[in-house]
Design a protein around this motif. Structure first.
Motif, PDB file in Angstrom:
ATOM      1  N   GLY A 163      73.139 102.964 -17.494  1.00 13.54           N
ATOM      2  CA  GLY A 163      73.129 102.400 -17.511  1.00 13.54           C
ATOM      3  C   GLY A 163      71.540 101.375 -16.905  1.00 13.54           C
ATOM      4  N   ILE A 164      70.397 101.633 -17.008  1.00 12.22           N
ATOM      5  CA  ILE A 164      69.624 101.359 -16.626  1.00 12.22           C
ATOM      6  C   ILE A 164      69.329  99.913 -17.179  1.00 12.22           C
ATOM      7  CG2 ILE A 164      67.119 101.247 -16.707  1.00 12.22           C
ATOM      8  CD1 ILE A 164      67.386 103.793 -16.215  1.00 12.22           C
ATOM      9  N   VAL A 165      69.702  99.459 -18.287  1.00 15.16           N
ATOM     10  CA  VAL A 165      69.447  98.259 -18.828  1.00 15.16           C
ATOM     11  C   VAL A 165      69.990  97.579 -18.408  1.00 15.16           C
ATOM     12  CG1 VAL A 165      69.516  97.099 -21.428  1.00 15.16           C
ATOM     13  CG2 VAL A 165      68.971  99.613 -21.385  1.00 15.16           C
ATOM     14  N   ARG A 166      71.339  98.056 -18.566  1.00 15.24           N
ATOM     15  CA  ARG A 166      72.459  96.805 -18.053  1.00 15.24           C
ATOM     16  C   ARG A 166      72.084  96.017 -16.706  1.00 15.24           C
ATOM     17  NH1 ARG A 166      77.775  98.194 -17.466  1.00 15.24           N
ATOM     18  NH2 ARG A 166      78.220  98.897 -19.200  1.00 15.24           N
ATOM     19  N   GLU A 167      70.957  97.482 -15.597  1.00 16.05           N
ATOM     20  CA  GLU A 167      70.946  96.507 -14.465  1.00 16.05           C
ATOM     21  C   GLU A 167      69.307  96.370 -14.815  1.00 16.05           C
ATOM     22  OE1 GLU A 167      69.107  99.443 -10.796  1.00 16.05           O
ATOM     23  OE2 GLU A 167      69.795 100.341 -12.324  1.00 16.05           O
TER      24      GLU A 167
ATOM     25  N   VAL B  18      66.678  90.908 -13.897  1.00 15.82           N
ATOM     26  CA  VAL B  18      66.467  89.696 -14.306  1.00 15.82           C
ATOM     27  C   VAL B  18      66.969  88.136 -14.210  1.00 15.82           C
ATOM     28  CG1 VAL B  18      65.009  88.861 -16.657  1.00 15.82           C
ATOM     29  CG2 VAL B  18      64.271  91.460 -15.633  1.00 15.82           C
ATOM     30  N   THR B  19      68.352  88.009 -14.526  1.00 16.59           N
ATOM     31  CA  THR B  19      69.027  86.981 -14.743  1.00 16.59           C
ATOM     32  C   THR B  19      69.148  86.448 -13.631  1.00 16.59           C
ATOM     33  OG1 THR B  19      70.780  88.435 -14.752  1.00 16.59           O
ATOM     34  CG2 THR B  19      70.069  86.910 -16.982  1.00 16.59           C
ATOM     35  N   SER B  20      69.789  87.175 -12.620  1.00 18.20           N
ATOM     36  CA  SER B  20      70.154  87.193 -11.331  1.00 18.20           C
ATOM     37  C   SER B  20      68.262  86.548 -10.085  1.00 18.20           C
ATOM     38  CB  SER B  20      71.074  87.838 -10.837  1.00 18.20           C
ATOM     39  OG  SER B  20      69.558  89.255 -10.353  1.00 18.20           O
ATOM     40  N   ALA B  21      67.332  87.013 -10.541  1.00 19.30           N
ATOM     41  CA  ALA B  21      65.994  86.741  -9.828  1.00 19.30           C
ATOM     42  C   ALA B  21      65.968  84.838 -10.383  1.00 19.30           C
ATOM     43  CB  ALA B  21      64.957  86.468 -10.364  1.00 19.30           C
ATOM     44  N   SER B  22      65.729  84.454  -9.328  1.00 14.94           N
ATOM     45  CA  SER B  22      65.284  83.253  -8.702  1.00 14.94           C
ATOM     46  C   SER B  22      64.566  82.277  -8.996  1.00 14.94           C
ATOM     47  CB  SER B  22      65.276  82.697  -6.725  1.00 14.94           C
ATOM     48  OG  SER B  22      64.094  83.668  -6.656  1.00 14.94           O
TER      49      SER B  22
ATOM     50  N   ALA C 141      60.338 101.518 -16.895  1.00 16.49           N
ATOM     51  CA  ALA C 141      60.214  99.403 -17.047  1.00 16.49           C
ATOM     52  C   ALA C 141      61.388  98.625 -15.995  1.00 16.49           C
ATOM     53  CB  ALA C 141      61.444  99.695 -18.459  1.00 16.49           C
ATOM     54  N   ARG C 142      62.392 100.051 -15.016  1.00 21.51           N
ATOM     55  CA  ARG C 142      62.921  99.331 -13.810  1.00 21.51           C
ATOM     56  C   ARG C 142      62.004  98.883 -13.192  1.00 21.51           C
ATOM     57  NH1 ARG C 142      67.695 102.409 -12.041  1.00 21.51           N
ATOM     58  NH2 ARG C 142      66.434 104.275 -11.749  1.00 21.51           N
ATOM     59  N   LYS C 143      61.224 100.109 -12.928  1.00 25.98           N
ATOM     60  CA  LYS C 143      59.783 100.042 -11.948  1.00 25.98           C
ATOM     61  C   LYS C 143      59.159  99.204 -12.063  1.00 25.98           C
ATOM     62  CE  LYS C 143      57.297 103.494 -10.110  1.00 25.98           C
ATOM     63  NZ  LYS C 143      56.291 104.782 -10.112  1.00 25.98           N
ATOM     64  N   LYS C 144      58.491  98.661 -13.118  1.00 27.91           N
ATOM     65  CA  LYS C 144      57.275  97.465 -13.322  1.00 27.91           C
ATOM     66  C   LYS C 144      58.108  96.712 -13.330  1.00 27.91           C
ATOM     67  CE  LYS C 144      55.079 100.058 -16.743  1.00 27.91           C
ATOM     68  NZ  LYS C 144      54.601 100.454 -18.679  1.00 27.91           N
ATOM     69  N   ILE C 145      59.680  96.206 -13.629  1.00 28.07           N
ATOM     70  CA  ILE C 145      60.088  95.006 -13.801  1.00 28.07           C
ATOM     71  C   ILE C 145      60.226  93.910 -12.240  1.00 28.07           C
ATOM     72  CG2 ILE C 145      62.194  92.973 -13.873  1.00 28.07           C
ATOM     73  CD1 ILE C 145      62.083  95.347 -16.729  1.00 28.07           C
ATOM     74  N   LYS C 146      60.843  95.589 -11.057  1.00 21.94           N
ATOM     75  CA  LYS C 146      60.756  95.026 -10.220  1.00 21.94           C
ATOM     76  C   LYS C 146      59.311  94.815  -9.572  1.00 21.94           C
ATOM     77  CE  LYS C 146      64.504  98.516  -8.072  1.00 21.94           C
ATOM     78  NZ  LYS C 146      65.083  99.768  -7.412  1.00 21.94           N
ATOM     79  N   GLN C 147      58.642  94.813  -9.599  1.00 24.25           N
ATOM     80  CA  GLN C 147      56.810  94.255  -9.209  1.00 24.25           C
ATOM     81  C   GLN C 147      56.978  93.318  -9.274  1.00 24.25           C
ATOM     82  OE1 GLN C 147      54.233  97.929 -11.039  1.00 24.25           O
ATOM     83  NE2 GLN C 147      55.083  99.190  -9.078  1.00 24.25           N
ATOM     84  N   LEU C 148      56.686  92.828 -10.610  1.00 23.61           N
ATOM     85  CA  LEU C 148      56.999  91.529 -11.568  1.00 23.61           C
ATOM     86  C   LEU C 148      57.509  90.523 -10.499  1.00 23.61           C
ATOM     87  CD1 LEU C 148      57.288  92.588 -15.652  1.00 23.61           C
ATOM     88  CD2 LEU C 148      55.196  91.726 -14.084  1.00 23.61           C
ATOM     89  N   LEU C 149      59.232  91.670 -10.383  1.00 22.77           N
ATOM     90  CA  LEU C 149      59.414  90.188  -9.533  1.00 22.77           C
ATOM     91  C   LEU C 149      59.651  89.968  -8.256  1.00 22.77           C
ATOM     92  CD1 LEU C 149      63.446  91.000 -11.996  1.00 22.77           C
ATOM     93  CD2 LEU C 149      61.731  88.831 -11.638  1.00 22.77           C
TER      94      LEU C 149
ATOM     95  N   SER D 122      61.566  86.468 -18.434  1.00 22.71           N
ATOM     96  CA  SER D 122      62.571  86.000 -19.385  1.00 22.71           C
ATOM     97  C   SER D 122      62.545  87.688 -19.650  1.00 22.71           C
ATOM     98  CB  SER D 122      61.714  85.268 -20.400  1.00 22.71           C
ATOM     99  OG  SER D 122      60.520  85.373 -20.611  1.00 22.71           O
ATOM    100  N   HIS D 123      64.078  87.400 -20.785  1.00 19.96           N
ATOM    101  CA  HIS D 123      64.068  88.704 -21.371  1.00 19.96           C
ATOM    102  C   HIS D 123      65.021  88.085 -22.544  1.00 19.96           C
ATOM    103  CE1 HIS D 123      68.211  88.576 -20.181  1.00 19.96           C
ATOM    104  NE2 HIS D 123      68.374  89.700 -20.684  1.00 19.96           N
ATOM    105  N   GLU D 124      65.313  89.156 -23.530  1.00 12.97           N
ATOM    106  CA  GLU D 124      66.322  88.678 -24.479  1.00 12.97           C
ATOM    107  C   GLU D 124      66.579  90.285 -24.993  1.00 12.97           C
ATOM    108  OE1 GLU D 124      63.522  88.155 -28.012  1.00 12.97           O
ATOM    109  OE2 GLU D 124      61.823  87.479 -27.381  1.00 12.97           O
ATOM    110  N   LYS D 125      67.454  90.631 -25.669  1.00  9.78           N
ATOM    111  CA  LYS D 125      67.884  91.333 -26.091  1.00  9.78           C
ATOM    112  C   LYS D 125      67.276  91.837 -27.712  1.00  9.78           C
ATOM    113  CE  LYS D 125      72.269  91.555 -23.417  1.00  9.78           C
ATOM    114  NZ  LYS D 125      74.027  91.505 -24.065  1.00  9.78           N
TER     115      LYS D 125
END
Ligand code: FES
Length: 308
Positions: free
Chosen positions: A253-257, A262-266, A299-307, A271-274
Motif C-alpha cells: 500500500g505504498i502508493v496510498r501512503e 502529499v494530500t495531508s501535508a500542510s 519514491a516514498r523516501k524522496k517525497i518525505k525529503q521534499l516535504l 502536488s500529485h495526480e493519479k
C-alpha cells in the motif's frame, strides 16, 4: 410614471425582450425601458412598432444589437438595397497585461444568447479605443464603466481585481488548432493545461467564450477527469501510477501512503495526480517525481525529503 396601455403584440414583444435580460438585471432594466416606451407612445397604445422603434433608437450598443439579433429584427440599413458598406479590416487585439482575461470575464456576465453579438460590438469599441495600439487594461475597465449598469458594474470591477497572473493568450492558438466543436473539448483542456500548468477559472471562461460551449459543460468536463488540475501544481509534481501492474504489485500500500503524505501535508510544495500506466511496469509500483520514475519505496523516501 403613467400606466402604459399595451396592445397584445406590443406586450408580447416587450415580454420577449425581458426574457432575454438576465433575471438579476430585470429590476434595474425594466424602469429604463418603460421610460423610453412612455416617451415614444406619448399617451397612445404601446404597439410592437413602438417597442421595436425603442429598441432600434433608444437602446445603447451593444445591448441594441444583441436584442435585435435575439429577436430576429433587421437593422434599418438591411431593409434598404443599398450598396454594402466596406467592412473594416479584421481586428487582432494585442492584449496587454490582464486585459484579455478582463475582457473574457466581462463577456461571461452577458447572457449566453447575446454573447456572440456582444463580443463583436465590444471588440469594435476596443478597436476604437486602442487606435491601432495595444489593448491595455484601462480600456476594458472604461468599457465596463461606460456601458454596464449598476449593480453589475461594481460586480464586474470586483471580479477584475480578483483575476490572477496566469497568461491565457495561448488558448487562441489551441482553439485554432482543434476548432470549436464540443467533441474536441478534452483536447483543448489538455493542451491548455500542458501550456499553463493547470486550468484556472479564467482559462475555463475563455474556452467557453471562444468556443461557444456552455461554461457549465466546460467545468463539468474539467472536474470529471482526474487528469485535469484546477489548482496550480506545486513546486514538485508527483504522478502516481494507477495502472493494473502497479496496483497488483503494491502489496504494502505504498502508493496510498504516498498519496496520503502529499494530500495531508500542510504546504502546497508537492502536488500529485493519479495517472494510467507510466510505461515502466518493471518498476511497479511506479511513481514519477518531477518527470523521473522511481519505484514505490524510493519514491516514498524522496517525497518525505521534499516535504521535510
Ligand atoms: S501499470 Fe504502472 S507503470 Fe505500468
Amino acid at each position: 410614471m403613467a400606466a402604459l396601455n399595451w396592445s397584445s403584440d406590443g406586450k408580447e414583444m416587450f415580454d420577449k425582450i425581458m426574457a432575454i435580460v438576465p433575471e438579476a438585471m430585470q429590476e434595474a432594466v425594466k424602469p429604463m425601458l418603460f421610460g423610453f416606451i412612455e416617451k415614444r407612445a406619448a399617451g397612445k397604445t404601446v404597439t410592437a412598432e413602438i417597442v421595436s422603434a425603442m429598441v432600434q433608437n433608444d437602446l445603447p450598443e451593444p445591448q441594441r444589437s444583441g436584442i435585435m439579433q435575439a429577436l430576429g429584427m433587421k437593422k434599418p440599413e438591411e431593409h434598404a438595397a443599398a450598396e454594402p458598406a466596406a467592412s473594416p479590416p479584421p481586428f487582432t487585439p494585442q492584449w496587454q497585461g490582464k486585459s484579455e482575461r478582463m475582457f473574457e470575464q466581462m463577456l461571461q456576465e452577458v447572457p449566453e444568447a447575446l454573447r456572440a453579438v456582444f463580443r463583436g460590438k465590444l471588440m469594435e469599441i476596443l478597436r476604437q479605443k486602442c487606435k491601432g495600439g495595444a489593448v491595455i487594461e484601462n480600456y476594458v475597465t472604461e468599457i465596463v464603466q461606460e456601458i454596464v449598469p449598476e449593480p453589475f458594474k461594481s460586480k464586474i470591477l470586483k471580479k477584475f481585481s480578483e483575476i490572477g497572473e496566469v497568461d491565457i493568450s495561448v488558448i487562441d492558438s489551441i482553439i485554432e488548432r482543434f476548432g470549436t466543436s464540443q467533441e474536441n473539448l478534452t483536447y483543448i483542456l489538455h493542451e491548455t493545461q500542458e501550456s499553463i500548468g493547470y486550468l484556472p477559472p479564467e482559462a475555463l471562461r475563455a474556452i467557453s467564450n471562444k468556443t461557444g460551449i456552455f461554461l457549465s459543460t466546460v467545468y463539468n468536463v474539467a472536474t470529471f477527469y482526474k487528469a485535469f488540475r484546477l489548482e496550480p501544481p506545486g513546486e514538485h509534481h508527483v504522478k502516481v501510477c494507477n495502472g493494473t501492474a502497479c496496483h497488483l504489485k503494491d502489496r504494502d500500500g505504498i502508493v496510498r501512503e504516498i498519496e496520503q503524505m502529499v494530500t495531508s501535508a500542510s504546504s502546497k510544495k508537492v502536488s500529485h495526480e493519479k495517472t494510467l500506466c507510466l510505461g515502466c511496469c518493471d518498476c511497479a509500483p511506479a511513481v514519477m517525481i518531477d518527470g523521473e520514475i522511481s519505484t514505490g519505496v524510493d519514491a516514498r523516501k524522496k517525497i518525505k525529503q521534499l516535504l521535510a
